[in-house]
Design a protein around this motif. Structure first.
Motif, PDB file in Angstrom:
ATOM      1  N   GLU A 188      45.944  45.680  50.763  1.00 12.72           N
ATOM      2  CA  GLU A 188      46.340  46.376  49.677  1.00 12.72           C
ATOM      3  C   GLU A 188      46.256  45.603  48.603  1.00 12.72           C
ATOM      4  OE1 GLU A 188      50.323  47.739  47.774  1.00 12.72           O
ATOM      5  OE2 GLU A 188      49.999  48.703  49.778  1.00 12.72           O
ATOM      6  N   ARG A 189      46.631  44.352  48.471  1.00 15.35           N
ATOM      7  CA  ARG A 189      46.485  43.453  47.434  1.00 15.35           C
ATOM      8  C   ARG A 189      45.012  43.501  46.848  1.00 15.35           C
ATOM      9  NH1 ARG A 189      47.282  43.262  42.992  1.00 15.35           N
ATOM     10  NH2 ARG A 189      49.179  44.487  43.748  1.00 15.35           N
ATOM     11  N   ILE A 190      44.069  42.890  47.944  1.00 10.73           N
ATOM     12  CA  ILE A 190      42.884  42.668  47.830  1.00 10.73           C
ATOM     13  C   ILE A 190      42.184  43.700  47.102  1.00 10.73           C
ATOM     14  CG2 ILE A 190      40.628  42.073  48.805  1.00 10.73           C
ATOM     15  CD1 ILE A 190      41.936  40.320  50.635  1.00 10.73           C
ATOM     16  N   GLY A 191      42.349  45.034  47.600  1.00  8.53           N
ATOM     17  CA  GLY A 191      41.803  46.172  47.080  1.00  8.53           C
ATOM     18  C   GLY A 191      42.029  46.512  45.669  1.00  8.53           C
ATOM     19  N   LEU A 192      43.435  46.394  45.422  1.00  8.05           N
ATOM     20  CA  LEU A 192      43.857  46.759  43.946  1.00  8.05           C
ATOM     21  C   LEU A 192      43.272  45.909  43.002  1.00  8.05           C
ATOM     22  CD1 LEU A 192      47.526  47.953  44.704  1.00  8.05           C
ATOM     23  CD2 LEU A 192      45.608  49.334  43.975  1.00  8.05           C
ATOM     24  N   ASN A 193      43.163  44.485  43.520  1.00  4.93           N
ATOM     25  CA  ASN A 193      42.751  43.546  42.383  1.00  4.93           C
ATOM     26  C   ASN A 193      41.178  43.642  42.272  1.00  4.93           C
ATOM     27  OD1 ASN A 193      42.900  40.643  41.095  1.00  4.93           O
ATOM     28  ND2 ASN A 193      41.568  40.307  42.832  1.00  4.93           N
ATOM     29  N   TRP A 194      40.456  43.807  43.295  1.00  4.42           N
ATOM     30  CA  TRP A 194      39.275  44.266  43.077  1.00  4.42           C
ATOM     31  C   TRP A 194      38.904  45.483  42.145  1.00  4.42           C
ATOM     32  CZ3 TRP A 194      36.932  48.802  45.780  1.00  4.42           C
ATOM     33  CH2 TRP A 194      35.833  48.920  45.358  1.00  4.42           C
ATOM     34  N   PHE A 195      39.750  46.740  42.492  1.00  7.25           N
ATOM     35  CA  PHE A 195      39.458  47.772  41.558  1.00  7.25           C
ATOM     36  C   PHE A 195      39.960  47.600  40.270  1.00  7.25           C
ATOM     37  CE2 PHE A 195      40.629  52.141  40.181  1.00  7.25           C
ATOM     38  CZ  PHE A 195      39.650  52.723  40.487  1.00  7.25           C
ATOM     39  N   ASP A 196      40.924  46.998  39.911  1.00 10.73           N
ATOM     40  CA  ASP A 196      41.446  46.608  38.674  1.00 10.73           C
ATOM     41  C   ASP A 196      40.479  45.733  37.739  1.00 10.73           C
ATOM     42  OD1 ASP A 196      43.707  48.193  38.978  1.00 10.73           O
ATOM     43  OD2 ASP A 196      44.965  46.374  39.279  1.00 10.73           O
ATOM     44  N   ARG A 197      39.575  45.021  38.506  1.00 12.91           N
ATOM     45  CA  ARG A 197      38.752  44.283  37.524  1.00 12.91           C
ATOM     46  C   ARG A 197      37.447  44.581  37.517  1.00 12.91           C
ATOM     47  NH1 ARG A 197      41.305  39.692  36.272  1.00 12.91           N
ATOM     48  NH2 ARG A 197      43.126  39.093  37.399  1.00 12.91           N
ATOM     49  N   LEU A 198      37.089  45.881  38.216  1.00 18.60           N
ATOM     50  CA  LEU A 198      35.737  46.291  37.925  1.00 18.60           C
ATOM     51  C   LEU A 198      35.609  46.903  36.490  1.00 18.60           C
ATOM     52  CD1 LEU A 198      35.254  48.532  41.236  1.00 18.60           C
ATOM     53  CD2 LEU A 198      34.021  46.314  40.653  1.00 18.60           C
ATOM     54  N   PRO A 199      34.276  46.622  35.888  1.00 17.47           N
ATOM     55  CA  PRO A 199      34.053  47.109  34.809  1.00 17.47           C
ATOM     56  C   PRO A 199      34.437  48.730  34.694  1.00 17.47           C
ATOM     57  CG  PRO A 199      32.399  45.529  35.069  1.00 17.47           C
ATOM     58  CD  PRO A 199      33.279  45.563  36.275  1.00 17.47           C
ATOM     59  N   ALA A 200      34.824  49.493  33.759  1.00 17.48           N
ATOM     60  CA  ALA A 200      35.191  50.881  33.882  1.00 17.48           C
ATOM     61  C   ALA A 200      33.979  51.631  34.486  1.00 17.48           C
ATOM     62  CB  ALA A 200      35.737  51.330  32.431  1.00 17.48           C
ATOM     63  N   ALA A 201      32.783  51.346  34.101  1.00 14.99           N
ATOM     64  CA  ALA A 201      31.733  52.350  34.485  1.00 14.99           C
ATOM     65  C   ALA A 201      31.480  52.119  36.099  1.00 14.99           C
ATOM     66  CB  ALA A 201      30.365  51.982  33.905  1.00 14.99           C
ATOM     67  N   ASN A 202      31.820  50.683  36.545  1.00 15.81           N
ATOM     68  CA  ASN A 202      31.551  50.684  38.125  1.00 15.81           C
ATOM     69  C   ASN A 202      32.787  51.435  38.790  1.00 15.81           C
ATOM     70  OD1 ASN A 202      30.295  48.265  36.369  1.00 15.81           O
ATOM     71  ND2 ASN A 202      29.648  47.703  38.638  1.00 15.81           N
TER      72      ASN A 202
END
Length: 393
Positions: free
Chosen positions: A325-339
């Motif tokens: 969960e922590r890895i997934g949220l960190n990845w999603f939070d740091r994606l540029p908005a369009a990605n």
């Protein structure tokens, strides 16, 4: 982060991680690929080819028209950039006056032509360079990028480019695969070590096998009663099942023994559990060990006795639900908005408007935050379940 602290972080552009220079507008005097060569630049005076002195770096011709030169680098490990080293070693009368760096987030394997149309974000504004110097520039950015573009103004030569930062893996690749919880490519990182005299501890977490001793970690010779050690932050909370301690190429300087401990509080290593007790090591050998301890850990420490070096450390296991969960949220939070919008519309089939609502609620610090964002976007139960599967695992 200070002007030099970032250099202790992994080089996201390293060839060992899969980094490559994929395009440059000019490389008349010296090839663009030299920018990512491992090791320090070298110089052999009075070594001339058909185009002049041969340099261990990237060098463009003298510019006679307005504009600047550039080179595009694919990061071997996408992540958050915290600093760059634009090293002009041995370029004295032919280094650029200034440089700037841009970054882009393009998933997959885009061609140079496709990257030309990418949305580039300036992470280092135009800054002066010194010749024959490692020019260190901290970067203030929180987004996950896959490519960088080095711009030199107006022309000249750069020996090396290092792009230091935190690896942010795409957790979708973890599903159903054996996972090395310590691997740099998966987000593992060395947080501290006792000694790095001969070579860096980050080498332990690189992919593949070391080809020579210098591609591992090696300490100075100890003359006291203590021992050397390395602390590793795992990709996420997980249970370690198997350990590899590879001393390949270390023949007269391998440690005599090692011990592995792990825990969840990096500030209290004295409370960590023993995963493998003090165990004999052999020189030039890839050792494999099973771990019977089943409690999850987020950090590990390998002690070597009394000193020496080895090539690779692998900690195979599985993530806990909290770790995934922590890895997934960190990845999603740091994606540029369009990605981030593209992930939700293409993988979970959300409408663009619903995806934009979810993305606007970032950062999503926990699963409840994601569920609240999905509720605000009024998505269906099935769509919400798909999003949770993608991001939370």
């Amino acid at each position: 982060m200070t002007s030099t602290e970032f250099t202790e972080l992994p080089d996201l552009a390293a060839r060992a991680l899969g980094g490559a220079v994929i395009a440059a507008n000019d490389e008349f005097f010296a090839e663009k690929e030299n920018l990512l060569n491992p090791g320090a630049p070298e110089f052999r005076p009075h070594t001339f080819g058909h185009k002049g002195q041969v340099y261990d770096g990237w060098e463009t011709r003298r510019r006679r028209e307005p504009g600047h030169d550039w080179a595009v680098v694919r990061l071997g490990a996408p992540g958050v950039v915290h600093g760059v080293n634009v090293d002009t070693a041995f370029f004295k009368g032919n280094y650029p006056e200034e440089c700037s760096v841009e970054a882009a987030a393009n998933p997959g394997y885009p061609s140079p032509d496709e990257l030309a149309d990418a949305e580039w974000v300036e992470i280092l504004p135009r800054s002066p360079l010194k010749g024959d110097t490692a020019n260190l520039f901290p970067v203030d950015s929180a987004q996950r990028f896959t490519h960088v573009r080095l711009n030199i103004h107006p022309d000249g030569g750069v020996a090396r480019l290092r792009v230091h930062g935190d690896v942010v893996p795409d957790p979708r690749w973890f599903a159903g695969m054996p996972l090395d919880l310590a691997a740099m490519a998966n987000g593992g990182a060395v947080t501290d070590c006792s000694n790095r005299f001969f070579s860096a501890p980050n080498n332990l977490l690189l992919p593949g096998n070391a080809h020579v001793m210098g591609e591992g970690w090696e300490t100075a010779r100890r003359r006291d009663d203590a021992n050397d050690w390395v602390n590793v932050q795992l990709a996420g909370e997980g249970v370690v099942r198997q350990v590899v301690v590879d001393t390949t190429h270390f023949k007269g300087n391998a440690p005599g023994w090692f011990r592995l401990t792990g825990g969840t509080d990096p500030d209290r290593p004295q409370d960590w559990r023993e995963l493998i007790g003090r165990t004999r090591l052999q020189p030039d050998t890839c050792h494999r060990f099973l771990v019977t301890e089943s409690e999850p850990v987020t950090h590990a420490r390998i002690d070597v006795y009394p000193d020496g070096g080895f090539a690779r450390l692998r900690l195979f296991g599985e993530l806990t639900p909290a770790g995934r969960e922590r890895i997934g949220l960190n990845w999603f939070d740091r994606l540029p908005a369009a990605n981030a919008v593209a992930v939700l519309t293409e993988d979970a089939e959300l409408s663009v408007s619903a995806a934009e609502v979810v993305v606007s609620k970032r950062p999503l610090t926990d699963a409840d935050g994601l569920r609240a964002a999905l509720a605000a976007a009024a998505v269906s139960e099935q769509a919400a379940a798909d999003v949770e599967r993608i991001i939370l695992g």
